[in-house]
Scaffold this motif. Structure first.
Motif, mmCIF file in Angstrom:
data_model
loop_
_atom_site.group_PDB
_atom_site.id
_atom_site.type_symbol
_atom_site.label_atom_id
_atom_site.label_comp_id
_atom_site.label_asym_id
_atom_site.label_seq_id
_atom_site.Cartn_x
_atom_site.Cartn_y
_atom_site.Cartn_z
ATOM 1 N N GLU A 188 0.826 -1.193 0.000
ATOM 2 C CA GLU A 188 0.000 0.000 0.000
ATOM 3 C C GLU A 188 0.867 1.253 0.000
ATOM 4 O OE1 GLU A 188 -2.351 -0.548 3.580
ATOM 5 O OE2 GLU A 188 -0.955 0.691 4.746
ATOM 6 N N GLY A 189 0.314 2.321 -0.520
ATOM 7 C CA GLY A 189 1.048 3.586 -0.585
ATOM 8 C C GLY A 189 0.192 4.723 -0.062
ATOM 9 N N LYS A 190 0.857 5.768 0.367
ATOM 10 C CA LYS A 190 0.130 6.933 0.893
ATOM 11 C C LYS A 190 0.318 8.124 -0.034
ATOM 12 C CE LYS A 190 -0.142 7.854 5.362
ATOM 13 N NZ LYS A 190 0.178 8.293 6.744
ATOM 14 N N PHE A 191 -0.786 8.806 -0.312
ATOM 15 C CA PHE A 191 -0.746 10.048 -1.083
ATOM 16 C C PHE A 191 -0.486 11.173 -0.077
ATOM 17 C CE2 PHE A 191 -2.798 13.741 -3.105
ATOM 18 C CZ PHE A 191 -2.215 13.706 -4.354
ATOM 19 N N LEU A 192 0.749 11.646 -0.026
ATOM 20 C CA LEU A 192 1.152 12.592 1.013
ATOM 21 C C LEU A 192 0.610 13.996 0.782
ATOM 22 C CD1 LEU A 192 4.894 11.471 1.327
ATOM 23 C CD2 LEU A 192 2.981 10.814 2.802
ATOM 24 N N ASN A 193 0.672 14.451 -0.451
ATOM 25 C CA ASN A 193 0.229 15.810 -0.796
ATOM 26 C C ASN A 193 0.194 15.973 -2.307
ATOM 27 O OD1 ASN A 193 3.371 16.058 0.341
ATOM 28 N ND2 ASN A 193 3.053 16.832 -1.739
ATOM 29 N N TYR A 194 -0.395 17.078 -2.760
ATOM 30 C CA TYR A 194 -0.346 17.379 -4.192
ATOM 31 C C TYR A 194 1.104 17.676 -4.569
ATOM 32 C CZ TYR A 194 -5.442 17.938 -4.354
ATOM 33 O OH TYR A 194 -6.794 17.722 -4.305
ATOM 34 N N PRO A 195 1.573 17.167 -5.696
ATOM 35 C CA PRO A 195 2.955 17.444 -6.108
ATOM 36 C C PRO A 195 3.141 18.881 -6.583
ATOM 37 C CG PRO A 195 1.815 16.250 -7.837
ATOM 38 C CD PRO A 195 0.868 16.308 -6.666
ATOM 39 N N GLU A 196 4.344 19.388 -6.468
ATOM 40 C CA GLU A 196 4.676 20.681 -7.067
ATOM 41 C C GLU A 196 4.928 20.459 -8.557
ATOM 42 O OE1 GLU A 196 4.501 23.607 -5.532
ATOM 43 O OE2 GLU A 196 3.818 22.505 -3.768
ATOM 44 N N ARG A 197 4.793 21.513 -9.353
ATOM 45 C CA ARG A 197 4.953 21.349 -10.807
ATOM 46 C C ARG A 197 6.318 20.785 -11.172
ATOM 47 N NH1 ARG A 197 5.361 19.410 -14.738
ATOM 48 N NH2 ARG A 197 4.963 20.132 -16.852
#
Length: 201
Positions: A174-183
């Protein structure tokens, strides 16, 4: 679920970019696709044509159809910040794209299929909507019954990329979506400012 199922090398050659991954035909042929590709002279593209091509390239890269893409753009334009960057951030937060980025599936098309066939869970609950939008802290995992699937095992074994906005636990699959990526963290070669200009007309 509507999706593009046509020829991929022809599309990649149209944009002169391996948007579907490594493409031997793109390396072999430096002329336009089609029967008359070697003899046809390319017309100079208009500003509109260049902008439209960039939008089409983004759609094919992420496997999103026109109406969905337009809806994501509308959402991006209402958020604070730079619209083009918001657009890519929202697309990157899609469940199918995250399954691909984590290495659970070898391609985005395969990721969409895994999600649709109920092999993927979000925060412990099965989600079968590829366009599902993840939020910071969401945990994307492989269902217990699906952990031994050959396609998933092979994909994880050959996966060697990591992304700063994602965290992977191989033991739990499983993986965690930590935050929206920067461009700057998004590797795709897309000029999002041209897409914004197109929709602004």
């Amino acid at each position: 679920m509507a999706r593009y199922i046509g020829p991929k090398s022809k599309i990649a050659r149209k944009f002169n970019d391996p948007i579907f991954g490594a493409d031997k035909y793109l390396e072999k042929k430096n002329y336009a696709p089609g029967q008359h590709g070697q003899t046809r002279r390319r017309k100079k593209q208009s500003e509109y044509g260049i902008q439209l091509q960039e939008k089409q390239k983004a759609k094919y890269t992420y496997g999103i159809l026109e109406k969905q893409f337009h809806n994501i753009f509308d959402k991006a334009s209402r958020k604070k910040g730079i619209t083009g960057e918001n657009l890519l951030k929202l697309i990157e937060a899609r469940l199918d794209n995250t399954v691909f980025r984590l290495g659970i599936a070898p391609t985005r098309a395969a990721a969409r299929q895994l999600v649709s066939h109920r092999h993927i869970s979000v925060n412990g609950k099965v989600v079968n909507i590829p366009s599902y939008s993840l939020k910071a802290g969401d945990v994307v995992g492989v269902r217990e019954k699906s952990k031994n699937l050959e396609v998933i095992a092979d994909s994880l074994a050959s996966h060697n990329k990591s992304f700063s906005w994602l965290e992977w636990d191989d033991a739990k699959k499983e993986g965690k979506f930590l935050n929206y990526p920067e461009r700057g963290e998004i590797p795709e070669n897309i000029k999002e400012n041209l897409i914004v200009e197109l929709y602004s007309k």
